[in-house]
Design an enzyme around this catalytic site. Structure first.
Site, mmCIF file in Angstrom:
data_model
loop_
_atom_site.group_PDB
_atom_site.id
_atom_site.type_symbol
_atom_site.label_atom_id
_atom_site.label_comp_id
_atom_site.label_asym_id
_atom_site.label_seq_id
_atom_site.Cartn_x
_atom_site.Cartn_y
_atom_site.Cartn_z
ATOM 1 C CG HIS A 1 -18.395 15.668 21.700
ATOM 2 N ND1 HIS A 1 -17.400 16.561 22.032
ATOM 3 C CD2 HIS A 1 -18.084 15.212 20.467
ATOM 4 C CE1 HIS A 1 -16.523 16.631 21.050
ATOM 5 N NE2 HIS A 1 -16.918 15.831 20.074
ATOM 6 C CB CYS B 1 -17.502 14.442 16.811
ATOM 7 S SG CYS B 1 -17.376 12.638 16.874
#
Length: 216
Positions: free
Chosen positions: A151, A167
């Site tokens: 992301h 992440c």
């Protein structure tokens, strides 16, 4: 590289339930303009691998993400990755994608932050202050969400660091660039923080100057 997500990843996902990027405080325009070190800027590189074009390789040890182009070339992006102890490795796929994704903090994160005296929203709509940034690629295995994502971030100066809880974060302009190229179903190989197996998977032979200038 094993096709199974590492045991550490599964334990982290199941037990810790620390799912996404750390909360980002709304930053001033001056702070948001800061860039990471130049070695983490997007570049075309000379690249050798047996993986097919369109594969994404993330080396959490070097803090680089590669999009395999074929013809011994790849696009290399700088990334921020999980803090030590939240590292993970394995082979997954892009299960879905979203532009300016919304964010729902998990209950465990809400409770943990409340104990620190900080109240988190149950839901945050997509936008410049959202921790997931401009784009998100949701990583799946066996048709199920692994809870990890590639992301964007509104904290570009954190690229090259261990800042998130597992992440993979990119500068917004870079995740937008990758988003346009990586399709749902794209293979994603994540190399753990030890870097083990990287030498057998790929060789980065450095910047392809002409490719960076004319094709970056």
């Amino acid at each position: 590289m094993s096709n199974r997500i590492s045991r550490r990843f599964m334990l982290t996902a199941g037990a810790s339930a620390i799912l996404l990027a750390p909360l980002a405080e709304p930053a001033s325009a001056q702070t948001q303009s800061k860039k990471p070190k130049s070695k983490y800027w997007r570049k075309k590189v000379r690249f050798q691998t047996k993986e097919k074009p369109g594969t994404i390789i993330v080396d959490t040890n070097t803090k680089y993400l590669y999009y395999v182009e074929g013809n011994n070339r790849a696009t290399r992006y700088g990334v921020g990755v999980g803090r030590e102890g939240f590292g993970w490795s394995g082979t997954v796929k892009v299960g879905r994608k979203a532009e300016w994704p919304s964010w729902r903090p998990p209950a465990s994160m809400i409770a943990r932050e409340r104990r620190k005296g900080r109240k988190l929203p149950a839901y945050m709509k997509g936008g410049p202050n959202n921790p997931l940034g401009a784009r998100a690629l949701y990583l799946y295995r066996g048709g199920r969400d692994t809870i990890f994502r590639i992301h964007g971030t509104n904290q570009p100066w954190t690229i090259g660091q261990n800042m998130s809880s597992g992440c993979i974060r990119m500068m917004n302009k870079d995740v937008e660039h990758l988003y346009k190229r990586a399709d749902v179903g794209s293979k994603v190989i994540v190399i753990g923080p030890s870097g083990r197996g990287a030498d057998k998977l790929y060789t980065d032979r450095g910047q392809d100057l002409l490719g960076t200038i004319f094709g970056g």
